[in-house]
Design an enzyme around this catalytic site. Structure first.
Site, PDB file in Angstrom:
ATOM      1  N   LYS A  22       0.834  -1.209   0.000  1.00  0.00           N
ATOM      2  CA  LYS A  22       0.000   0.000   0.000  1.00  0.00           C
ATOM      3  C   LYS A  22       0.865   1.254   0.000  1.00  0.00           C
ATOM      4  O   LYS A  22       0.664   2.178  -0.794  1.00  0.00           O
ATOM      5  CB  LYS A  22      -0.935  -0.018   1.203  1.00  0.00           C
ATOM      6  N   ARG A  91      -3.580   2.974   8.418  1.00  0.00           N
ATOM      7  CA  ARG A  91      -3.899   1.742   7.696  1.00  0.00           C
ATOM      8  C   ARG A  91      -2.673   0.843   7.593  1.00  0.00           C
ATOM      9  O   ARG A  91      -1.548   1.315   7.453  1.00  0.00           O
ATOM     10  CB  ARG A  91      -4.441   2.064   6.296  1.00  0.00           C
ATOM     11  N   GLY A 100      -8.125  -7.199   3.964  1.00  0.00           N
ATOM     12  CA  GLY A 100      -9.042  -7.332   5.088  1.00  0.00           C
ATOM     13  C   GLY A 100      -8.488  -8.040   6.294  1.00  0.00           C
ATOM     14  O   GLY A 100      -9.178  -8.184   7.302  1.00  0.00           O
ATOM     15  N   MET A 102      -5.739  -7.243   8.183  1.00  0.00           N
ATOM     16  CA  MET A 102      -5.170  -6.413   9.240  1.00  0.00           C
ATOM     17  C   MET A 102      -6.035  -5.171   9.412  1.00  0.00           C
ATOM     18  O   MET A 102      -7.031  -4.988   8.737  1.00  0.00           O
ATOM     19  CB  MET A 102      -3.715  -6.089   8.926  1.00  0.00           C
ATOM     20  N   ARG A 335      -3.329  -1.682  -6.140  1.00  0.00           N
ATOM     21  CA  ARG A 335      -2.526  -2.890  -5.930  1.00  0.00           C
ATOM     22  C   ARG A 335      -2.858  -3.866  -7.048  1.00  0.00           C
ATOM     23  O   ARG A 335      -3.912  -3.755  -7.689  1.00  0.00           O
ATOM     24  CB  ARG A 335      -2.808  -3.525  -4.577  1.00  0.00           C
ATOM     25  N   HIS A 451     -15.969  -8.473   1.663  1.00  0.00           N
ATOM     26  CA  HIS A 451     -14.939  -9.361   2.214  1.00  0.00           C
ATOM     27  C   HIS A 451     -15.110 -10.789   1.720  1.00  0.00           C
ATOM     28  O   HIS A 451     -14.161 -11.437   1.271  1.00  0.00           O
ATOM     29  CB  HIS A 451     -14.991  -9.317   3.748  1.00  0.00           C
ATOM     30  N   ARG A 557      -1.561 -48.512  -9.887  1.00  0.00           N
ATOM     31  CA  ARG A 557      -1.496 -49.368  -8.693  1.00  0.00           C
ATOM     32  C   ARG A 557      -2.389 -50.592  -8.896  1.00  0.00           C
ATOM     33  O   ARG A 557      -3.616 -50.464  -8.939  1.00  0.00           O
ATOM     34  CB  ARG A 557      -1.947 -48.558  -7.475  1.00  0.00           C
ATOM     35  N   SER A 767      11.630 -44.594  -9.521  1.00  0.00           N
ATOM     36  CA  SER A 767      10.519 -43.682  -9.246  1.00  0.00           C
ATOM     37  C   SER A 767      10.468 -43.483  -7.737  1.00  0.00           C
ATOM     38  O   SER A 767      10.350 -44.454  -6.980  1.00  0.00           O
ATOM     39  CB  SER A 767       9.193 -44.262  -9.748  1.00  0.00           C
ATOM     40  N   GLY A 769       8.987 -42.939  -4.412  1.00  0.00           N
ATOM     41  CA  GLY A 769       7.692 -42.994  -3.725  1.00  0.00           C
ATOM     42  C   GLY A 769       7.798 -42.174  -2.448  1.00  0.00           C
ATOM     43  O   GLY A 769       8.051 -42.713  -1.361  1.00  0.00           O
ATOM     44  N   CYS A 835       6.509 -40.245  -7.958  1.00  0.00           N
ATOM     45  CA  CYS A 835       5.102 -40.598  -8.137  1.00  0.00           C
ATOM     46  C   CYS A 835       4.286 -40.452  -6.855  1.00  0.00           C
ATOM     47  O   CYS A 835       3.137 -40.868  -6.799  1.00  0.00           O
ATOM     48  CB  CYS A 835       4.957 -42.017  -8.683  1.00  0.00           C
ATOM     49  N   TYR A 855      10.874 -36.623 -14.730  1.00  0.00           N
ATOM     50  CA  TYR A 855       9.438 -36.332 -14.751  1.00  0.00           C
ATOM     51  C   TYR A 855       8.875 -36.342 -13.336  1.00  0.00           C
ATOM     52  O   TYR A 855       9.476 -36.857 -12.401  1.00  0.00           O
ATOM     53  CB  TYR A 855       8.684 -37.359 -15.621  1.00  0.00           C
TER      54      TYR A 855
END
Length: 883
Positions: A22, A91, A100, A102, A335, A451, A557, A767, A769, A835, A855
């Site tokens: 602000k 403020r 909203g 603070m 903002r 709000h 799985r 992979s 887990g 994964c 990946y």
């Protein structure tokens, strides 16, 4: 000596970390020559110093006094002057916007003397005492800890006494009387008189704003959005301008583009003869910005020019607060605007087309977490339903849940997994914990910038505001609408896209990827290095993930294919078989069922790799519950004619008891089952390879990767891999096809990570887990930890994140990094992926990029998120709102 206070003409937008968002933007607008009421900013460093020691840093009081005197000179007024008083707002303003969360105090500087001066100066006694009662209410609530409801109840009594409905209908005499009554309320509940010295008021207000950084709602918001706790808030002291000086004055909030849809049209709301708190608090239902053009054409034209200038200057959609005082426009804040995921995508794509930003910046502007919003359900257009009310479509998406009327209940029930809709007259910042846990929010008052609307939009939750036909009776826990009574616990559906409130549960359907998302993801794909796969156990999941851009399956799985009603009895016979013949019969029944499943998944992912994990969970998960069996046995003991069934259950109980383990997650599971239970690995591999060969004969391109789970020793993988190759090669030869396949393992035990160089010599891929790797590294049982102590650990700062949601980089991550380096040391061509659930978490994805995985794999609905997060990781991080 440190500088803790800056005039608005000393700062600029690049100083957000110091001046808060602000303060930095007020300084920037001042620098641009826009009509900003003068003021000064106390820095975030002062706030953090105050929190460390409970006092101002040396020199701060003197700096505040110096800048206050300078402000008085600019304005030609003095704080508390009985003849011509200067009034200020105090403020908050953190580096990252927390709308909203603070505190703010308006009209500071009023007392019994200066209010008369304000009345005389403006010629409007009603306005002056209205401002004074607002100040007493706000200051007593925020600074002195007196509940606002005491003042609201007194105000309601006064309106009832005078037979009026709206605040604006009260005259000066009524406001004078209320001022005295309000001061008495403060005296009673605060234990002291309302402070009359304006400098004392200012000091108390500054300290209160500092303290609001650590309020419950601010901490909850920071936790929800991963905002660091050590940023602190700045404090902005600004000369007041008044939108409540009659019909020629107004206050409002506007956006340079629609924050819900992203449409390139100005969007906003305002109230005539009101202060800013009235708009965001939803006390009165506001007018749309278009109406301002008719009511006040001059200020409206000036406002639209300012909006265009600010958007071009910041190159982003702006959220702006403004006040019109007797026809003069003033800018109170700008903002970067909070927006829905759909709006973020459209704005990014449109701004690239408009030449404001480039493709890479457009990708950085869309946060990966936001994409979850696009995957919220919507109403099935073919379903009939009863609309009982309509409100403003404040945040898009549809939600179904049981009505609750307070945030605490919403949090409690939502934490249990119940679907709830939070229904309120209007939400306040203190409701944040309930909004987080609710499926959606419905309010009977407030507008599109209230709000509830702003917070719900930021979270991607459906919200309807201003549904004024709904009359809420908080005491009786009901709401009424056109004679219909809806009680707490009854189910409703809300559609935040249309504003419809619907009685009962409506069928919801899944959304589809729109062209804006496709465009941004296409740009992201050009930037990212990480591949993105999915975790999928059915052809439908596989196809859905492919539609979302998945480049294969990182985890299928098998156990999920074995729990259907038609299959579970066969699996139990397989486990409990007393000889090889009985077990082989079960294998023969299961194999064709699995073969059909694998064919469907491989076909859905035709041409893309599919990693299939062999049976992993403890075998007890497939067996009847021991306690339930005992109860059933006791029941049968007393039932005549059930001797045969009793003896069967008795034998079953003995076998289940024999299979029971004291710690099954570390017992007979994963590759250990294959090593111990003859034929189980071979049966699974036959089903997989036969399915792939079937597809090969149809001209398809199945790409099979078989994964051995829970390997701790190289020899385990060696034994299981030999079985896989022997069976697979025999099937391929028998079916006269040509099929390539890979054999790899999951790294989910610390020993596997520590000896990854040995294991990599037998593996085509690793992979990670990370769900089990986290459990075995930290010594946490996930279910127990999350239920018993993780929330407390997070609250006390023992850990910063739930390690099952965001990867523990310092501990588990070190093992992952080590395993990658060791594995590539002995097998340079090894493929590396992840994964666990962490494969869909943006911060964990950034780590995966850093350690060089090939990946990540995640649930189908998180594939778009992972694609975007991988691009952000490649760019070195996401768009930073503090810059």
């Amino acid at each position: 000596m440190a500088k803790y206070v800056y005039d608005f003409n000393e700062g600029e937008t690049g100083m957000k970390a110091l001046l808060g968002g602000k303060g930095a933007n007020l300084a920037e607008m001042t620098r641009l020559g826009l009509p900003v009421p003068p003021g000064f900013t106390i820095t975030t460093e002062a706030c953090n110093y105050y929190y460390r020691g409970g006092e101002y840093p040396d020199g701060l009081k003197e700096e505040i006094e110096e800048h206050l005197r300078s402000l008085e000179e600019k304005m030609g007024k003095k704080l508390g002057d009985p003849g011509d008083p200067l009034l200020v707002s105090v403020r908050s303003g953190a580096a990252i916007s927390m709308p909203g969360m603070m505190d703010t105090v308006l009209n500071l500087g009023l007392n019994d003397d200066s209010v008369r001066g304000l009345a005389s100066l403006t010629g409007d006694e009603r306005f002056a005492y209205d401002a004074y009662r607002r100040f007493i209410t706000m200051f007593s609530d925020i600074v002195m800890g007196v509940e606002r409801s005491f003042y609201e109840e007194e105000l309601s009594r006064k309106k009832e006494e005078l037979g009026v409905k709206l605040d604006v209908e009260l005259d000066a005499t009524a406001w004078k009387e209320l001022v005295e009554e309000f001061k008495a309320i403060t005296r009673e509940h605060a234990g002291r008189d309302f402070p009359t010295d304006p400098r004392e008021q200012l000091d108390m207000a500054i300290r209160a704003v500092f303290k609001s950084w650590e309020s419950d709602r601010a901490r909850t918001y920071r936790k929800q959005y991963d905002i660091p706790d050590d940023l602190g808030t700045a404090v902005n002291v600004q000369s007041m301008v008044f939108g409540n000086m009659g019909e020629g004055s107004a206050t409002g909030v506007c956006f340079t583009r629609n924050p819900s849809t992203g449409e390139a049209r100005r969007f906003g709301e305002y109230l005539i003869n009101a202060q800013g708190e009235d708009v965001v608090a939803g006390i009165r239902t506001p007018h749309t910005l278009e109406d301002l053009g008719e009511e006040m054409p001059g200020p409206y034209e000036q406002l639209t020019q300012v909006m265009d200038k600010l958007e071009k200057h910041y190159r982003d959609m702006q959220d702006i607060e403004f006040t019109i005082e007797k026809g003069d426009l003033f800018m109170l804040q700008t903002r970067t605007g909070k927006r829905t995921a759909a709006a973020a995508l459209k704005i990014a794509v449109d701004m690239v087309a408009e030449g404001l930003i480039g493709e890479e910046e457009a990708v950085s502007r869309v946060q990966p977490e936001q994409l979850d919003q696009l995957l919220h359900p919507r109403l099935d257009p073919d379903t009939d339903y009863e609309v009982i009310a309509k409100g403003l479509p404040a945040s898009p998406g549809a939600a179904v849940g049981e009505v609750v009327f307070d945030a605490d209940t919403a949090e409690m029930r939502g934490s249990r997994g119940d679907r709830v809709i939070l229904v309120r007259w209007e939400t306040t910042p203190d409701d944040i914990h309930g909004i987080i846990k609710a499926q959606g929010v419905l309010t009977s008052h407030g507008g599109m910038t209230s709000h509830a609307a702003v917070v719900a939009r930021g979270m991607g939750k459906p919200c309807i505001s201003g549904a004024e036909a709904i009359k809420i009776n908080q005491a009786e826990r009901i709401f009424e609408v056109n004679g219909l009574v809806v009680r707490e616990g009854e189910t409703i559906t809300i559609d935040g896209t249309s504003g419809k409130v619907i009685l009962g549960e409506v069928t919801l359907i899944e959304p589809k990827v729109d062209e804006n998302l496709e465009r941004v993801l296409a740009w992201a794909d050009k930037l990212r290095r990480l591949g993105v796969r999915t975790n999928a156990d059915t052809p439908d999941d596989a196809q859905r993930a492919r539609d979302f851009g998945a480049e294969g399956i990182g985890l299928t799985r098998i156990e999920h294919m074995l729990i259907g009603e038609d299959r579970l009895p066969i699996v139990r016979r397989m486990i409990l078989a007393e000889d090889d013949e009985g077990r082989e019969e079960a294998y023969m029944e299961l194999e064709p069922l699995l073969r059909r499943d694998f064919e469907g998944i491989l076909e859905a992912m035709d041409g893309l790799p599919v990693t299939i994990r062999l049976l992993d969970p403890p075998l007890h998960e497939f067996l009847p519950n021991l306690a339930d069996l005992r109860v059933e046995l006791e029941r049968l003991k007393h039932v005549p004619g059930e001797r045969e069934e009793y003896e069967h259950k008795e034998r079953l109980l003995a076998r289940v008891r024999a299979e029971a383990e004291s710690n099954p997650m570390l017992g007979l599971r994963g590759c250990r089952v294959g090593c111990v239970l003859g034929g189980v690995t071979e049966m699974q591999v036959r089903a997989i390879i036969k399915a792939a060969c079937d597809l090969k004969k149809k001209g398809k391109d199945p790409r099979v990767e078989i994964m051995i789970p829970l390997v701790a020793f190289r020899k385990e993988l060696e034994i299981e891999k030999e079985k896989v190759k022997e069976v697979a090669d025999a099937v391929i030869e028998a079916m006269q096809t040509d099929l390539d396949y890979l054999v790899g393992t999951m790294i989910e035990l610390p020993r596997a990570a520590l000896t990854a160089d040995q294991i990599a010599e037998e593996a085509d891929f690793f992979s990670f887990g990370t769900n089990d790797l986290t459990q075995t590294t930290l010594g946490f049982s996930r279910d127990d930890a999350e239920a018993k102590f993780l929330p407390l650990y997070l609250e006390r700062g023992i850990i910063t994140d739930n390690p099952f949601q965001t990867l523990d980089v310092e501990g588990v991550g070190k093992l992952v990094r080590m395993a990658c380096e060791l594995g590539r040391g002995t097998n340079p061509g090894i493929k590396l992926g992840i994964c666990g659930e962490h494969g869909g978490d943006p911060r964990s994805i950034a780590f995966c990029h850093q350690v060089g995985l090939n990946y990540v794999s995640c649930s189908p609905f998180r594939v778009p998120l992972a694609r975007l997060a991988a691009a952000h990781a490649a760019m070195g991080g996401a768009y930073d709102a503090t810059k």
